[in-house]
Scaffold this motif. Structure first.
Motif, short mmCIF file in Angstrom:
data_model
loop_
_atom_site.label_atom_id
_atom_site.label_comp_id
_atom_site.label_asym_id
_atom_site.label_seq_id
_atom_site.Cartn_x
_atom_site.Cartn_y
_atom_site.Cartn_z
N LYS A 190 0.84 -1.20 0.00
CA LYS A 190 0.00 0.00 0.00
C LYS A 190 0.88 1.25 0.00
N PRO A 191 0.42 2.31 -0.69
CA PRO A 191 1.20 3.54 -0.74
C PRO A 191 1.45 4.13 0.65
N PHE A 192 2.67 4.58 0.87
CA PHE A 192 3.11 5.32 2.05
C PHE A 192 3.26 4.47 3.32
N VAL A 193 2.83 3.24 3.33
CA VAL A 193 2.92 2.41 4.54
C VAL A 193 4.39 2.08 4.83
N THR A 194 5.13 1.71 3.80
CA THR A 194 6.55 1.40 4.00
C THR A 194 7.30 2.63 4.48
N GLN A 195 7.03 3.79 3.87
CA GLN A 195 7.72 5.01 4.27
C GLN A 195 7.41 5.37 5.72
N ALA A 196 6.15 5.22 6.14
CA ALA A 196 5.77 5.52 7.51
C ALA A 196 6.47 4.57 8.48
N ALA A 197 6.52 3.30 8.13
CA ALA A 197 7.19 2.31 8.99
C ALA A 197 8.69 2.61 9.06
N LEU A 198 9.29 2.96 7.95
CA LEU A 198 10.72 3.27 7.93
C LEU A 198 11.01 4.48 8.81
#
Length: 186
Positions: A136-144
């Motif tokens: 999903k968009p932005f989920v990886t960035q938020a987790a990182l």
């Protein structure tokens, strides 16, 4: 269009109080009013775009943000197409300032708000990607970001604040890609 018992200035004042920013989107002789998008709106729109293309992005954004206006902007191609194009201007946020600190840390400043992140490792990237198995968009960035955050001003605590999150995610990407790589076929 707007409810007859209230003038548009009263409605805009109420919308601003409820939603924060409000946009007017005139298209020739028609107009609509949209609320300011948050990161959840962008997530829905980017998922729609992944599945169905650029038009789906615009359609999802207009439908999600719609407060009031001439319905032709949603339903008539002559009005929808220019409205869809204007929606992309909502993605223009302040650019983050990145400052290198000691110990391979970085300060990221967006407006008056600051956060500090540590060096991003390959293990951080793997862990963040595992937290987003559906892509999903932005989920990886938020987790990182949560993995590498050392400190942050209050503004960074709202994961729905697109005016902070978009530049933050772009800054994190820049921090990761300091070196330039170029694949050459020999």
């Amino acid at each position: 269009m707007a409810k007859e018992n209230k003038n548009i200035d009263q409605l805009i004042a109420e919308w601003k109080e409820k939603h924060g920013g409000v946009y007017a989107l005139p298209v020739e002789d028609k107009i609509c009013y949209l609320r300011e998008p948050n990161i959840e709106d962008y997530k829905r729109a980017f998922i729609a775009m992944q599945n169905d293309g650029d038009t789906a992005f615009g359609e999802t954004m207009i439908n999600s943000l719609w407060l009031d206006g001439d319905i032709e902007i949603k339903t008539d191609n002559d009005y929808f197409t220019p409205a869809k194009k204007e929606i992309t201007k909502m993605l223009n946020y302040d650019e983050a300032e990145i400052t290198s600190l000691e110990n391979r840390h970085h300060e990221i400043k967006i407006g008056d708000a600051k956060t500090t992140i540590r060096v991003i490792t390959k293990d951080d990237l793997k862990t963040a990607e595992k937290r987003n198995p559906s892509g999903k968009p932005f989920v990886t960035q938020a987790a990182l970001y949560e993995l590498v955050k050392v400190s942050a001003d209050e503004a960074f605590n709202d994961p729905k604040n697109a005016s902070i999150r978009f530049p933050l995610y772009q800054a994190i990407e820049k921090v990761q890609n300091k070196k330039i790589a170029q694949l050459k076929k020999l």
